[in-house]
Design a protein around this motif. Structure first.
Motif, PDB file in Angstrom:
ATOM      1  N   SER A  53       0.801  -1.223   0.000  1.00  0.00           N
ATOM      2  CA  SER A  53       0.000   0.000   0.000  1.00  0.00           C
ATOM      3  C   SER A  53       0.837   1.278   0.000  1.00  0.00           C
ATOM      4  N   CYS A  57      -1.779   6.103  -3.347  1.00  0.00           N
ATOM      5  CA  CYS A  57      -2.465   7.296  -3.866  1.00  0.00           C
ATOM      6  C   CYS A  57      -1.758   7.849  -5.097  1.00  0.00           C
ATOM      7  N   PRO A  69      -8.974  11.932  -1.414  1.00  0.00           N
ATOM      8  CA  PRO A  69      -8.184  12.659  -0.418  1.00  0.00           C
ATOM      9  C   PRO A  69      -7.954  11.814   0.831  1.00  0.00           C
ATOM     10  N   GLU A  70      -6.913  12.158   1.564  1.00  0.00           N
ATOM     11  CA  GLU A  70      -6.634  11.466   2.815  1.00  0.00           C
ATOM     12  C   GLU A  70      -7.679  11.870   3.865  1.00  0.00           C
ATOM     13  N   PRO A  71      -7.921  11.005   4.876  1.00  0.00           N
ATOM     14  CA  PRO A  71      -8.903  11.345   5.920  1.00  0.00           C
ATOM     15  C   PRO A  71      -8.530  12.638   6.633  1.00  0.00           C
ATOM     16  N   GLU A  72      -9.538  13.455   6.930  1.00  0.00           N
ATOM     17  CA  GLU A  72      -9.280  14.715   7.624  1.00  0.00           C
ATOM     18  C   GLU A  72      -8.709  14.459   9.013  1.00  0.00           C
ATOM     19  N   LYS A  74      -6.384  12.442  11.144  1.00  0.00           N
ATOM     20  CA  LYS A  74      -5.224  11.584  10.941  1.00  0.00           C
ATOM     21  C   LYS A  74      -5.307  10.288  11.746  1.00  0.00           C
ATOM     22  N   ASP A  76      -7.925   8.429  11.801  1.00  0.00           N
ATOM     23  CA  ASP A  76      -8.720   7.465  11.032  1.00  0.00           C
ATOM     24  C   ASP A  76      -7.810   6.579  10.212  1.00  0.00           C
ATOM     25  N   ARG A  77      -8.203   5.326  10.085  1.00  0.00           N
ATOM     26  CA  ARG A  77      -7.413   4.376   9.309  1.00  0.00           C
ATOM     27  C   ARG A  77      -7.481   4.738   7.824  1.00  0.00           C
ATOM     28  N   ALA A  78      -6.343   4.869   7.207  1.00  0.00           N
ATOM     29  CA  ALA A  78      -6.296   5.214   5.785  1.00  0.00           C
ATOM     30  C   ALA A  78      -6.893   4.080   4.957  1.00  0.00           C
ATOM     31  N   ARG A  79      -7.768   4.431   4.029  1.00  0.00           N
ATOM     32  CA  ARG A  79      -8.388   3.441   3.154  1.00  0.00           C
ATOM     33  C   ARG A  79      -7.499   3.213   1.945  1.00  0.00           C
TER      34      ARG A  79
END
Length: 320
Positions: A53, A57, A69-72, A74, A76-79
């Motif tokens: 991974s 992006c 976009p990345e989660p607002e 930080k 939160d687990r990146a999808r």
């Protein structure tokens, strides 16, 4: 799809053998079912590539020009992929004056969306993993999509039968549902009037697969909790005489009951009973038709020859 009946059936899945253990005997979807129901090719190269991974992006942006976009937050687990809503928002409308590169990009994204919602659906049902997009970078490449889809379904069943608590079932549930309806009366819907199919006699590849028999069916509307208990009791008392072991017909008349069956559904008949590893990216699962010979109209040895499915393989995932 009857989610309640599938839940009762999945409770009988054994990851050691990749089969459902019923009173009537062992049963499972095989390469035969993948071909008859989905029409996917078995021949081809195994779908295996780097799914790390790191930098996904940037790689996605290089492939289709955009990335979510990345989660607002930080924390939160990146999808590792894009939500279906994001895909529809950014690629749902085809530009009227698109050049060849744009057409290719939108085609790749459309196939990515469809694969992620059908063959390789996750248990959450909201995300398209980016690795399937990566596999579509070469549209002309001959992948073994049939064995890939079956390996992914096996692994999803392995995981859900061990899961504690709530959670969905991933994999191709169309394959699992039609396979169950063909063979088992438990949870089987009533067939309604078949909708007309537009035939293209000059292009037989566009004829329907076996799944078209179940194109228009009734829905289960009763209380799921009550029906789960009912389906469980039915599966517990199911005998071999109540199972349709060969719904497609005997060996020399496979598919004869469906006059307009797509010819691709029987094209690779010689590969249906292969004992082989099934490879799907980071997953390796075993195809064990020798445990299911009654599904092919043959004598079943008891007990069947044991083949270790290797628990070490089930511990492999994309996490370091």
């Amino acid at each position: 799809m009857n989610a309640t009946a599938l839940t009762a059936l999945v409770d009988r899945w054994r990851p050691e053998t990749h089969t459902f253990h019923l009173r009537a005997g062992e049963m499972t979807p095989t390469l035969q079912d993948v071909f008859m129901i989905l029409g996917l090719p078995i021949q081809g190269e195994p779908l295996c590539m780097n799914t790390a991974s790191d930098g996904w992006c940037q790689q996605m942006e290089g492939l289709i020009g955009l990335a979510p976009p990345e989660p607002e937050d930080k924390k939160d687990r990146a999808r590792v992929g894009a939500s279906f809503l994001w895909i529809r928002t950014h690629f749902g409308t085809f530009p009227p004056e698109a050049n060849e590169d744009t057409v290719r990009t939108y085609t790749q994204v459309y196939l990515w969306y469809m694969l992620s919602r059908t063959l390789f659906a996750g248990s959450g049902g909201k995300l398209a993993h980016w690795c399937w997009l990566k596999a579509l970078t070469v549209l002309e490449h001959q992948w073994s999509w049939g064995s890939t889809a079956l390996a992914y379904l096996y692994r999803q069943l392995d995981e859900v039968c061990r899961r504690i608590g709530s959670g969905g079932i991933g994999g191709c549930l169309l394959l699992l549902s039609v396979w169950s309806w063909d063979r088992l009366s438990v949870g089987r819907p009533k067939r309604l009037n078949q909708r007309p199919w537009t035939h293209y006699r000059n292009n037989l590849d566009r004829e329907p697969t076996w799944a078209y028999i179940w194109d228009n069916v009734s829905e289960m509307t009763n209380d799921p909790i009550v029906m789960y208990m009912h389906y469980t009791e039915e599966l517990d008392t199911l005998t071999s005489e109540q199972v349709d072991w060969e719904p497609y017909g005997s060996f020399y008349r496979i598919g004869a009951a469906m006059t307009d069956l797509n010819p691709k559904c029987t094209e690779e008949l010689a590969f249906w009973r292969m004992r082989c590893p099934l490879i799907c990216m980071w997953l390796v699962e075993y195809h064990q038709p020798h445990r299911l010979m009654r599904q092919f109209g043959l004598y079943q040895e008891s007990p069947p020859q044991w083949q270790d499915t290797d628990h070490a393989l089930h511990r492999l995932d994309r996490q370091l």
